[in-house]
Design an enzyme around this catalytic site. Structure first.
Site, PDB file in Angstrom:
ATOM      1  N   GLY A   1      44.073  45.769  32.261  1.00  0.00           N
ATOM      2  CA  GLY A   1      43.556  45.636  33.615  1.00  0.00           C
ATOM      3  C   GLY A   1      44.648  45.212  34.573  1.00  0.00           C
ATOM      4  O   GLY A   1      45.388  44.250  34.306  1.00  0.00           O
TER       5      GLY A   1
ATOM      6  N   GLY B   1      44.869  40.478  36.299  1.00  0.00           N
ATOM      7  CA  GLY B   1      45.874  41.036  35.406  1.00  0.00           C
ATOM      8  C   GLY B   1      47.274  40.955  35.986  1.00  0.00           C
ATOM      9  O   GLY B   1      48.236  40.600  35.290  1.00  0.00           O
TER      10      GLY B   1
ATOM     11  N   PHE C   1      32.292  31.048  55.572  1.00  0.00           N
ATOM     12  CA  PHE C   1      31.699  31.958  54.592  1.00  0.00           C
ATOM     13  C   PHE C   1      30.447  31.306  54.013  1.00  0.00           C
ATOM     14  O   PHE C   1      30.307  30.075  54.026  1.00  0.00           O
ATOM     15  CB  PHE C   1      32.702  32.270  53.474  1.00  0.00           C
ATOM     16  CG  PHE C   1      32.981  33.741  53.306  1.00  0.00           C
ATOM     17  CD1 PHE C   1      33.758  34.411  54.231  1.00  0.00           C
ATOM     18  CD2 PHE C   1      32.457  34.448  52.237  1.00  0.00           C
ATOM     19  CE1 PHE C   1      34.033  35.764  54.080  1.00  0.00           C
ATOM     20  CE2 PHE C   1      32.718  35.799  52.079  1.00  0.00           C
ATOM     21  CZ  PHE C   1      33.513  36.467  53.004  1.00  0.00           C
TER      22      PHE C   1
ATOM     23  N   ASP D   1      34.542  47.645  30.441  1.00  0.00           N
ATOM     24  CA  ASP D   1      35.313  47.999  29.240  1.00  0.00           C
ATOM     25  C   ASP D   1      35.696  46.772  28.413  1.00  0.00           C
ATOM     26  O   ASP D   1      35.598  46.778  27.185  1.00  0.00           O
ATOM     27  CB  ASP D   1      36.575  48.776  29.629  1.00  0.00           C
ATOM     28  CG  ASP D   1      36.255  50.078  30.352  1.00  0.00           C
ATOM     29  OD1 ASP D   1      35.089  50.517  30.297  1.00  0.00           O
ATOM     30  OD2 ASP D   1      37.163  50.643  30.982  1.00  0.00           O
TER      31      ASP D   1
ATOM     32  N   GLN E   1      25.010  39.038  40.675  1.00  0.00           N
ATOM     33  CA  GLN E   1      24.865  38.807  42.113  1.00  0.00           C
ATOM     34  C   GLN E   1      24.648  40.120  42.847  1.00  0.00           C
ATOM     35  O   GLN E   1      25.372  41.092  42.645  1.00  0.00           O
ATOM     36  CB  GLN E   1      26.124  38.142  42.664  1.00  0.00           C
ATOM     37  CG  GLN E   1      26.031  37.826  44.141  1.00  0.00           C
ATOM     38  CD  GLN E   1      27.204  37.012  44.615  1.00  0.00           C
ATOM     39  OE1 GLN E   1      28.239  37.566  44.995  1.00  0.00           O
ATOM     40  NE2 GLN E   1      27.083  35.701  44.577  1.00  0.00           N
TER      41      GLN E   1
ATOM     42  N   HIS F   1      24.894  41.532  46.432  1.00  0.00           N
ATOM     43  CA  HIS F   1      25.451  41.215  47.736  1.00  0.00           C
ATOM     44  C   HIS F   1      24.438  41.595  48.812  1.00  0.00           C
ATOM     45  O   HIS F   1      23.866  42.684  48.759  1.00  0.00           O
ATOM     46  CB  HIS F   1      26.762  41.969  47.965  1.00  0.00           C
ATOM     47  CG  HIS F   1      27.594  41.409  49.079  1.00  0.00           C
ATOM     48  ND1 HIS F   1      27.235  41.542  50.397  1.00  0.00           N
ATOM     49  CD2 HIS F   1      28.760  40.702  49.073  1.00  0.00           C
ATOM     50  CE1 HIS F   1      28.150  40.946  51.156  1.00  0.00           C
ATOM     51  NE2 HIS F   1      29.079  40.433  50.364  1.00  0.00           N
TER      52      HIS F   1
ATOM     53  N   LEU G   1      30.285  48.155  50.402  1.00  0.00           N
ATOM     54  CA  LEU G   1      30.262  46.750  50.783  1.00  0.00           C
ATOM     55  C   LEU G   1      30.561  46.528  52.261  1.00  0.00           C
ATOM     56  O   LEU G   1      31.501  47.098  52.818  1.00  0.00           O
ATOM     57  CB  LEU G   1      31.290  45.981  49.943  1.00  0.00           C
ATOM     58  CG  LEU G   1      31.465  44.490  50.252  1.00  0.00           C
ATOM     59  CD1 LEU G   1      30.190  43.724  49.921  1.00  0.00           C
ATOM     60  CD2 LEU G   1      32.653  43.927  49.472  1.00  0.00           C
TER      61      LEU G   1
ATOM     62  N   GLU H   1      30.842  39.646  53.746  1.00  0.00           N
ATOM     63  CA  GLU H   1      30.199  38.449  54.280  1.00  0.00           C
ATOM     64  C   GLU H   1      30.983  37.894  55.467  1.00  0.00           C
ATOM     65  O   GLU H   1      30.444  37.164  56.301  1.00  0.00           O
ATOM     66  CB  GLU H   1      30.125  37.403  53.167  1.00  0.00           C
ATOM     67  CG  GLU H   1      29.177  36.258  53.380  1.00  0.00           C
ATOM     68  CD  GLU H   1      29.005  35.480  52.093  1.00  0.00           C
ATOM     69  OE1 GLU H   1      29.138  34.253  52.141  1.00  0.00           O
ATOM     70  OE2 GLU H   1      28.756  36.100  51.044  1.00  0.00           O
TER      71      GLU H   1
ATOM     72  N   ARG I   1      24.649  33.848  48.759  1.00  0.00           N
ATOM     73  CA  ARG I   1      24.292  35.259  48.695  1.00  0.00           C
ATOM     74  C   ARG I   1      22.933  35.528  48.072  1.00  0.00           C
ATOM     75  O   ARG I   1      22.199  36.417  48.507  1.00  0.00           O
ATOM     76  CB  ARG I   1      25.384  36.021  47.938  1.00  0.00           C
ATOM     77  CG  ARG I   1      26.663  36.123  48.731  1.00  0.00           C
ATOM     78  CD  ARG I   1      27.767  36.792  47.945  1.00  0.00           C
ATOM     79  NE  ARG I   1      28.937  36.973  48.794  1.00  0.00           N
ATOM     80  CZ  ARG I   1      30.090  37.470  48.366  1.00  0.00           C
ATOM     81  NH1 ARG I   1      30.232  37.816  47.098  1.00  0.00           N
ATOM     82  NH2 ARG I   1      31.108  37.614  49.193  1.00  0.00           N
TER      83      ARG I   1
ATOM     84  N   HIS J   1      26.668  43.572  43.025  1.00  0.00           N
ATOM     85  CA  HIS J   1      28.030  43.298  43.485  1.00  0.00           C
ATOM     86  C   HIS J   1      28.923  42.643  42.444  1.00  0.00           C
ATOM     87  O   HIS J   1      30.096  42.998  42.328  1.00  0.00           O
ATOM     88  CB  HIS J   1      27.938  42.392  44.717  1.00  0.00           C
ATOM     89  CG  HIS J   1      29.251  42.074  45.360  1.00  0.00           C
ATOM     90  ND1 HIS J   1      30.089  43.058  45.849  1.00  0.00           N
ATOM     91  CD2 HIS J   1      29.865  40.884  45.610  1.00  0.00           C
ATOM     92  CE1 HIS J   1      31.167  42.485  46.369  1.00  0.00           C
ATOM     93  NE2 HIS J   1      31.072  41.170  46.224  1.00  0.00           N
TER      94      HIS J   1
ATOM     95  N   GLU K   1      36.831  38.712  36.684  1.00  0.00           N
ATOM     96  CA  GLU K   1      35.394  38.958  36.604  1.00  0.00           C
ATOM     97  C   GLU K   1      34.907  39.221  35.190  1.00  0.00           C
ATOM     98  O   GLU K   1      33.748  38.950  34.867  1.00  0.00           O
ATOM     99  CB  GLU K   1      35.006  40.130  37.513  1.00  0.00           C
ATOM    100  CG  GLU K   1      33.507  40.264  37.707  1.00  0.00           C
ATOM    101  CD  GLU K   1      33.118  41.285  38.755  1.00  0.00           C
ATOM    102  OE1 GLU K   1      31.916  41.609  38.850  1.00  0.00           O
ATOM    103  OE2 GLU K   1      34.011  41.772  39.488  1.00  0.00           O
TER     104      GLU K   1
ATOM    105  N   ARG L   1      27.640  33.089  42.424  1.00  0.00           N
ATOM    106  CA  ARG L   1      29.001  32.868  42.927  1.00  0.00           C
ATOM    107  C   ARG L   1      29.012  32.766  44.444  1.00  0.00           C
ATOM    108  O   ARG L   1      28.361  33.543  45.135  1.00  0.00           O
ATOM    109  CB  ARG L   1      29.916  34.025  42.505  1.00  0.00           C
ATOM    110  CG  ARG L   1      31.318  33.922  43.096  1.00  0.00           C
ATOM    111  CD  ARG L   1      32.212  35.052  42.640  1.00  0.00           C
ATOM    112  NE  ARG L   1      31.838  36.353  43.143  1.00  0.00           N
ATOM    113  CZ  ARG L   1      32.104  36.808  44.370  1.00  0.00           C
ATOM    114  NH1 ARG L   1      32.701  36.026  45.258  1.00  0.00           N
ATOM    115  NH2 ARG L   1      31.761  38.036  44.716  1.00  0.00           N
TER     116      ARG L   1
ATOM    117  N   SER M   1      35.715  34.608  44.204  1.00  0.00           N
ATOM    118  CA  SER M   1      36.146  35.606  43.212  1.00  0.00           C
ATOM    119  C   SER M   1      37.651  35.830  43.295  1.00  0.00           C
ATOM    120  O   SER M   1      38.338  35.851  42.262  1.00  0.00           O
ATOM    121  CB  SER M   1      35.401  36.927  43.410  1.00  0.00           C
ATOM    122  OG  SER M   1      35.598  37.425  44.717  1.00  0.00           O
TER     123      SER M   1
END
Length: 594
Positions: free
Chosen positions: A17, A22, A122, A224, A243, A245, A255, A258, A289, A356, A386, A397, A402
């Site tokens: 990743g 990553g 936020f 994966d 979650q 969104h 998306l 927010e 959220r 989301h 994630e 969350r 994130s």
């Protein structure tokens, strides 16, 4: 199958990743002088982190007073007390350092008039332990994830990290003692199968939002890492918590950050009412959220939705200065024009809750080490971002946590790998003789299967089952039926057929292999959700009513515990939530309200 010889490439560490987690882990490894390989299905700067818009949270206090302890309190509260408070404290304390470090890597944050990093409010982020909204989201307009990925990738280029682009990891290599020794991977261009043999393996494979029919997630987000971990005997933690969104473009799922509400956007129903004032009198449109998503669905279900079918609400920023929209939300304006046909300067955006983010994942501690149900660590195996569950997000969350998760735990997992490799043997442990048998068996079935199930139709049935039976609101009978249905879908997954049997750029084979991972995530989610007989955070059941004993349907006496789903027999076990932080007092249980 085990007699087939496949090439083996040797590294100190392999990262699967190339998103934010990553890339951040790779910086630690490469700059420590370790031979590091990063495998990615797409070019690193196309990883799903690029879709993050609103910001990364840190208590810098650039616009007003803030403190990491307030951030910790908001995160514990947002998690509905299912988050582990030691990991949450670690993340929130590290946040300012992580953001400043990212800036030094070249991250082009927006600036205040004083030249400091710009921060916007936020949802769920408050000052002084819940007093009022605070500016904590460090932003680069509405393209924060995009800017972050480029900054991290450029730092990896500087560190000479070795990338394997358009490679798909298929399975973990694990020996009889349980140690992880690398991964088996597929080069998409040639169809070649290669073993990546390593002293340490880091999963940073992102989420699995494509188990749902309507999702903000990229098509590459097929779980994966979770599928590979489950097949290798690793339990998955808290998979019932997904979650939704609040603001995906109606009909498209794309998306809308927010940050739009952070800049002053207001949600309105068909009566032009700012309805969040009824559901969250203090935080209003900046409640967490899950609270906003349920309020929106309630408005729609009670007939106050907008449009011909009354199936969405409106996100209104027409009252904002157009110059502010063009400066702070240029990408959102472009998305609205392209996907909704509406210029938000002139008219409100139609929005609806959309899948989301997964709060659960591969169980880890805050060092990024993968942990067994008994608390011991899996030798050689690490996870961040994630796909991992530290658990800092618990049952829900907070926005911008994130991207912080990626930075903090990407770095901590990298530090853990460096420490383990420097303290361990110089040589690689031998691979088991039959390490590729299961993987080659799966590939052989796809290459020989005829008259089987369609990959596309099976995936669609999986997604529709999840959307219908395990969505924003959950019902006892629907969950029970969902478990039965998802087990029926699994039978089709085991018999999928691909018409194209060629090796070169065979996307049909890749999609079939991705479906093998999606079904594991879907089973874990549905089985875990059916078993949790309470409402908590993003998991809200009709048979868990709001009472004085269990406010909001949350039952701390029976359900203040983490779910562990085991692939073998769809078995569930549980482990306690870590309520003790590292250095401060426990944030005591209370009713979550905004």
């Amino acid at each position: 199958m085990s007699k087939i010889t496949i090439p083996v490439r040797k590294f100190d560490a392999v990262i699967v990743g190339a998103g934010g987690a990553g890339l951040r882990a790779a910086i630690q490894l490469s700059e420590a002088g370790l031979k590091t390989a990063v495998l990615s299905k797409v070019f690193p700067t196309r990883s799903h982190t690029v879709a993050a818009q609103g910001g990364v949270s840190a208590s810098l206090g650039n616009s007003e007073e803030d403190h990491w302890h307030w951030h910790m309190y908001d995160t514990v509260k947002g998690s509905d007390w299912l988050g582990d408070q030691d990991a949450i404290e670690y993340m929130c304390r590290k946040a300012p350092e992580a953001v400043v470090e990212l800036e030094h890597f070249g991250m082009p944050f927006d600036r205040t008039d004083e030249g400091k990093i710009y921060q916007r409010p936020f949802g769920g982020h408050m000052s002084n332990f819940g007093e009022k909204p605070v500016r904590r989201a460090c932003a680069a307009a509405d393209r924060t994830g995009h800017a972050m990925l480029h900054a991290l990738y450029q730092r990896n280029v500087r560190a000479n990290t070795q990338f394997f682009v358009e490679w798909m990891a298929l399975d973990l290599i694990r020996d009889a003692e349980g140690q992880v020794l690398g991964v088996i991977a597929l080069e998409m261009e040639t169809g070649e199968i290669v073993a990546f043999h390593s002293k340490a393996t880091v999963f940073a494979t992102g989420g699995a939002g494509r188990i749902y029919y309507s999702s903000t997630n990229a098509f590459i987000n097929t779980g994966d890492g979770l599928g590979m971990a489950a097949r290798a005997g690793i339990a998955l933690e808290d998979m019932e918590f997904w979650q939704f969104h609040p603001t995906g473009v109606a009909g498209a799922g794309v998306l809308i950050t927010e940050g739009v509400r952070g800049e002053g956007g207001i949600l309105r129903n068909s009566d032009n009412e700012r309805f969040m004032e009824r559901y969250a009198p203090n935080a209003k449109d900046l409640a967490s959220r899950d609270v906003v998503s349920r309020a929106m669905v309630t408005e729609i279900n009670e007939g106050r939705g907008c449009g011909p079918a009354k199936d969405f609400v409106l996100l209104d920023i027409t009252h904002l200065d157009p110059a502010t929209i063009m400066k702070r939300l240029p990408g959102i304006r472009e998305i609205s024009i392209q996907f909704a046909g509406i210029d938000p300067i002139k008219a409100p955006i139609p929005v609806v809750p959309t899948c989301h983010y997964q709060m659960g994942g591969i169980p880890t501690n805050f060092h990024g080490q993968v942990v067994n149900p008994d608390g011991s660590t899996v030798t050689g195996f690490y996870a961040a971002g994630e796909c991992a569950c530290a658990s800092v997000h618990g049952a829900n969350r907070l926005g911008t946590n994130s991207l912080l998760d990626l930075l903090v735990f990407g770095k901590s997992s990298g530090d853990s790998v460096v420490e383990a490799i420097k303290a361990g043997p110089n040589t690689l442990k031998d691979l088991p003789t039959n390490f590729a048998e299961s993987t080659l068996g799966r590939l052989n079935r796809l290459n020989t299967q005829t008259s089987g199930a369609s990959v596309n139709e099976t995936r669609l049935e999986l997604q529709r089952t999840m959307q219908k039976h395990c969505g924003v609101f959950r019902f006892k009978d629907m969950l029970e039926e969902g478990v039965r249905k998802i087990c029926e879908v699994e039978k089709s997954v085991r018999l999928t057929e691909i018409g194209d049997k060629s090796a070169t750029w065979n996307t049909a084979r890749v999609e079939a292999l991705e479906l093998d991972n999606l079904i594991e995530v879907a089973k874990a989610t549905m089985v875990s959700a059916e078993a949790r007989k309470e409402s908590r955070g993003a998991h809200v059941r009709d048979d868990a009513p709001d009472t004085a004993a269990n406010p909001n349907g949350r039952d701390d006496e029976k359900w203040l515990k983490h779910t562990l789903w085991h692939r073998e027999g769809n078995k569930l076990t549980y482990k306690p939530v870590q309520l003790k932080p590292l250095s401060v007092e426990t944030i005591a249980l209370k009713t979550r309200a905004y």
